[in-house]
Design an enzyme around this catalytic site. Structure first.
Site, PDB file in Angstrom:
ATOM      1  N   TYR A 106       4.156 -42.900  59.870  1.00 37.47           N
ATOM      2  CA  TYR A 106       3.501 -42.725  61.174  1.00 37.47           C
ATOM      3  C   TYR A 106       4.346 -43.251  62.338  1.00 37.47           C
ATOM      4  O   TYR A 106       3.817 -43.573  63.392  1.00 37.47           O
ATOM      5  CB  TYR A 106       2.109 -43.392  61.196  1.00 37.47           C
ATOM      6  CG  TYR A 106       1.178 -42.855  60.141  1.00 37.47           C
ATOM      7  CD1 TYR A 106       0.716 -41.544  60.204  1.00 37.47           C
ATOM      8  CD2 TYR A 106       0.758 -43.646  59.074  1.00 37.47           C
ATOM      9  CE1 TYR A 106      -0.140 -41.043  59.225  1.00 37.47           C
ATOM     10  CE2 TYR A 106      -0.090 -43.147  58.090  1.00 37.47           C
ATOM     11  CZ  TYR A 106      -0.531 -41.849  58.177  1.00 37.47           C
ATOM     12  OH  TYR A 106      -1.368 -41.353  57.210  1.00 37.47           O
TER      13      TYR A 106
ATOM     14  N   PRO B 210      -2.116 -40.454  48.934  1.00 32.08           N
ATOM     15  CA  PRO B 210      -1.458 -41.551  49.644  1.00 32.08           C
ATOM     16  C   PRO B 210      -0.510 -41.037  50.719  1.00 32.08           C
ATOM     17  O   PRO B 210       0.254 -40.102  50.490  1.00 32.08           O
ATOM     18  CB  PRO B 210      -0.683 -42.277  48.537  1.00 32.08           C
ATOM     19  CG  PRO B 210      -0.569 -41.304  47.418  1.00 32.08           C
ATOM     20  CD  PRO B 210      -1.706 -40.350  47.537  1.00 32.08           C
ATOM     21  N   GLY B 211      -0.612 -41.618  51.881  1.00 35.26           N
ATOM     22  CA  GLY B 211       0.313 -41.279  52.959  1.00 35.26           C
ATOM     23  C   GLY B 211       1.227 -42.456  53.164  1.00 35.26           C
ATOM     24  O   GLY B 211       2.283 -42.591  52.536  1.00 35.26           O
TER      25      GLY B 211
ATOM     26  N   CYS C 268       8.476 -46.767  80.449  1.00 34.16           N
ATOM     27  CA  CYS C 268       7.875 -47.200  81.702  1.00 34.16           C
ATOM     28  C   CYS C 268       6.389 -47.445  81.549  1.00 34.16           C
ATOM     29  O   CYS C 268       5.570 -46.678  82.058  1.00 34.16           O
ATOM     30  CB  CYS C 268       8.117 -46.132  82.762  1.00 34.16           C
ATOM     31  SG  CYS C 268       9.234 -46.736  83.997  1.00 34.16           S
TER      32      CYS C 268
ATOM     33  N   ARG D  69       2.712 -47.327  67.429  1.00 36.79           N
ATOM     34  CA  ARG D  69       1.617 -47.921  66.662  1.00 36.79           C
ATOM     35  C   ARG D  69       1.112 -49.234  67.257  1.00 36.79           C
ATOM     36  O   ARG D  69      -0.042 -49.590  67.077  1.00 36.79           O
ATOM     37  CB  ARG D  69       2.012 -48.098  65.188  1.00 36.79           C
ATOM     38  CG  ARG D  69       2.274 -46.745  64.502  1.00 36.79           C
ATOM     39  CD  ARG D  69       2.341 -46.839  62.994  1.00 36.79           C
ATOM     40  NE  ARG D  69       1.050 -47.171  62.431  1.00 36.79           N
ATOM     41  CZ  ARG D  69       0.697 -48.353  62.002  1.00 36.79           C
ATOM     42  NH1 ARG D  69       1.545 -49.374  62.055  1.00 36.79           N
ATOM     43  NH2 ARG D  69      -0.503 -48.552  61.506  1.00 36.79           N
TER      44      ARG D  69
END
Ligand code: LLP
Length: 448
Positions: free
Chosen positions: A407, A308-309, A378, A347
């Site tokens: 993440y 599991p992450g 930008c 993300r």
């Protein structure tokens, strides 16, 4: 009301993270700020371990996929909680070793490990290297042979593992499962850059080469079918395919492969629509499938690994921002601008990831506005979320984005030469910096 165990509300009506007042944290450390709740992080690790114990009688190991959130403190906590570690680069390995993480519990992944990284993994004597392709298998075999020759340990006839000379491996396989998730994070199907396909015969070819290699010990197989998965079925299907392949290997080589690494991918709740299953449900279903298949093939249950992450640090993290300009474009949308964005959370721009936002000073107020939360970088696509419900906010308000523990920090960048924010760990209302925020000097560090 809230989607994350890390969050609460105190007497002042402010949002709390791990018992600490979000406004006080923002005041003390500045924004943007990554906040991690240690209790949630550790509880998630313990829950995975507990279900490994109950569904596999403890015959296995939970590896934390460090790509989701890696720093020395994360490695220390994973070590203290008795987890193993999935690393995917020399940098992750280096961090783990510097934090004192036990090398024998490290699994080194990667679809194109460099020669340097393979040597680093061998130098550190990591527990296992997860081999991705035949080129890597040949290279690793050559490296291990050269090292044995140099050390004068080559040619010793032994079927037993010789520490310091031999290398334990797993082979990364593609079970051909489509995990119904975002295309970019789908890795189990044949058209994937990761691993050996079973149905093309490539996987069996790799087993043959691994079995022949003098100092490589093939302990088992690995698969990872994707990320942010909410269904149990792709996992049980993958387990079925891998178990079947293990039985074939036993039939063909008489070799009992006793380790099965089923990867990570367990989905978490990012917004109220996400319907995340308790992790134990995955473990229960997959272990049940495995038990019946291994019994059918007359094979003992293997040593099971899961990786599991996101589901470990994801729910523990919250990012705090300060609201800047609020721009309403009549009949189109209202932009609420924050002092971070794609540099600390890429993300949305990468995957269109979902998030919810809360006004930290009054999180229980009704979210009456529909706004687009824009970053300070930008780039027009630099958004945290589009058309999301939010309490009315004005410049200077603190915004909290929950479920940003996985993440986000690990994929952060210095785009526009913006320093990366610090990471603060909170426990029982007390906070400490676990990763310092970058300075302008840090930005210039490698400039010549
Ligand atoms: N094991 C292997 C071999 C992996 O490749 C991954 C993730 C994991 C375990 C952990 O998967 P998790 O439990 O976190 O789903 N950057 C993307 C996610 C990429 C995942 C890559 N591999 C995101 O932000 O959604």
């Amino acid at each position: 009301m809230f989607i994350s165990e890390a969050l609460g509300v105190n007497e002042a009506g402010h949002l709390t993270i791990g018992g600490a007042d979000a406004l006080a944290l923002a005041e003390q450390y500045g924004t943007p700020l990554y906040v991690m709740d240690e209790e949630v992080l550790r509880t998630n690790m313990r829950n995975f371990k507990a279900s490994m114990d109950s569904y596999y009688n403890g015959n296995g190991l939970v590896l934390f996929a460090s790509k989701a959130f890696m720093c020395k403190e994360a490695a220390r906590i994973a070590a203290e909680e008795g987890l193993g570690l999935d690393v995917v680069s020399g940098g992750e390995l280096y961090t783990a070793l510097q934090a004192g993480f036990p090398a024998e519990r490290i699994y080194f992944h990667g679809n194109n490990k460099t020669l340097r990284e393979l040597n680093e993994a061998l130098d550190a004597a990591v527990g296992h290297i997860v081999v991705d392709n035949l080129t890597e298998l040949e290279t690793l075999d050559r490296l291990v042979c050269e090292r044995a020759e140099k050390a004068g340990t080559a040619g010793i006839e032994s079927k037993n593992f010789v520490p310091g000379r031999d290398c334990r491996i797993l082979l990364r396989l593609k079970p051909g499962i489509d995990a119904h998730t975002h295309d970019f994070v789908r890795t189990g199907q044949i058209d994937s850059k990761f691993g050996f396909a079973i149905e093309t015969g490539e996987a069996m070819e790799a087993v043959e080469a691994a079995v022949k290699a003098a100092y490589l010990f093939l302990d088992g197989f690995h698969c990872h079918i994707g990320s942010q998965i909410f269904d149990v079925e792709p996992f049980t299907l993958a387990a079925e395919v891998l178990a079947g392949f293990m039985a074939q290997v036993k039939g063909r080589f008489g070799k009992e492969i006793d380790t099965l690494n089923l990867g990570g991918g367990f989905g978490i709740q990012y917004d109220k629509q996400d319907d995340a299953l308790p992790y134990a449900e995955f473990m229960k279903a997959v272990s049940g499938t495995m038990r019946s298949i291994f019994e059918e093939h007359g094979l003992p249950m293997p040593y099971v690994l899961i990786e599991p992450g996101r589901s470990i640090p994801g729910p523990a993290g919250v990012t705090l921002y300060t609201v800047g300009a609020v721009k309403t474009i009549p009949n189109i949308r209202t932009y609420v601008t924050v002092d971070g964005g794609m540099g600390d959370n890429p993300r949305y721009i990468l995957y269109g990831a979902k998030y919810m936002a809360l006004k930290a000073s009054d999180p229980l107020a009704e979210a009456t506005q529909t706004v687009t939360i824009a970053g300070r970088y930008c780039e027009s696509g630099d958004l945290i979320q589009e058309f999301t419900k939010l309490q009315p906010v004005v410049p200077g308000d603190i915004l909290a984005i929950p479920a940003t523990g996985a993440y986000n920090y690990s994929m952060a960048s210095n785009y526009n030469r913006v320093p990366r924010p610090p990471v603060v760990m909170v426990k029982e209302g007390q906070s400490r910096v676990i990763v310092r925020g970058e300075s302008y000097e840090d930005i210039l560090r490698n400039d010549v």
